[in-house]
Design an enzyme around this catalytic site. Structure first.
Site, PDB file in Angstrom:
ATOM      1  N   CYS A  76       8.450  -7.959  -7.080  1.00 62.63           N
ATOM      2  CA  CYS A  76       8.182  -6.704  -6.371  1.00 62.63           C
ATOM      3  C   CYS A  76       9.235  -5.631  -6.623  1.00 62.63           C
ATOM      4  O   CYS A  76       9.038  -4.473  -6.251  1.00 62.63           O
ATOM      5  CB  CYS A  76       8.066  -6.950  -4.869  1.00 62.63           C
ATOM      6  N   CYS A 129      10.095 -13.705  -1.406  1.00 65.88           N
ATOM      7  CA  CYS A 129      10.731 -12.866  -0.385  1.00 65.88           C
ATOM      8  C   CYS A 129      11.790 -13.643   0.369  1.00 65.88           C
ATOM      9  O   CYS A 129      12.748 -13.062   0.871  1.00 65.88           O
ATOM     10  CB  CYS A 129       9.686 -12.331   0.592  1.00 65.88           C
TER      11      CYS A 129
HETATM   12 FE1  FES Z   1       9.512  -7.528  -1.965  1.00 61.02          FE
HETATM   13 FE2  FES Z   1       8.875  -9.235  -0.015  1.00 61.02          FE
HETATM   14  S1  FES Z   1       7.520  -7.956  -1.164  1.00 61.02           S
HETATM   15  S2  FES Z   1      10.815  -8.853  -0.843  1.00 61.02           S
END
Ligand code: FES
Length: 132
Positions: free
Chosen positions: A27, A96
């Site tokens: 992400c 995450c």
């Molecule tokens: Fe980036 Fe959770 S979506 S740390």
């Protein structure tokens, strides 16, 4: 939900004994863990992240649990917490939390390397690290 709505241990320790920074490749978010060590125990642990709610909540839980632990105990707690948290998180949220674990591991590694005076160009050599 409580750790997401009221996260604990958020912020930076300005003169931290160890800092670990990890990016989440899936992400692009960043996690930083800070530790202060007294008598080989974690006296303080905090985090800063640009991550999502799962990253915030799980980092809050992890930093809370490792306070007062020795460095090796903190790594063990991290593994145990991982099993517990990952069984409850959706699969796509796994990174995450793992960035919090990795950032903690790096913060401990940095502390140990500093203590040993190991500051090699290009990074620390983790094979020279000592145990508690
Ligand atoms: Fe980036 Fe959770 S979506 S740390």
């Amino acid at each position: 939900m409580e750790h997401f709505q009221n996260p604990k241990n958020v912020g930076e320790i300005s003169d931290a004994d160890g800092v670990g920074t990890v990016g989440n490749a899936s992400c692009g978010d960043i996690m930083q863990m800070f530790i202060r060590v007294n008598d080989n125990k974690i006296a303080e642990a905090t985090f800063k992240t640009f991550g999502c709610g799962a990253a915030i909540a799980t980092s809050s839980i992890l930093t809370d649990r490792i306070k007062g632990a020795t460095l090796d105990e903190a790594l063990k707690i991290s593994e145990e917490t991982s099993k517990e948290i990952l069984s409850q998180l959706p699969k796509d949220k796994t990174p995450c939390f793992t960035i919090a674990m990795d950032a903690l591991r790096l913060a401990i590694e940095e502390y140990r390397c500093k203590r040993m005076g190991i500051h090699e160009k290009g990074g620390f050599d983790s094979t020279k690290m000592e145990k508690d």
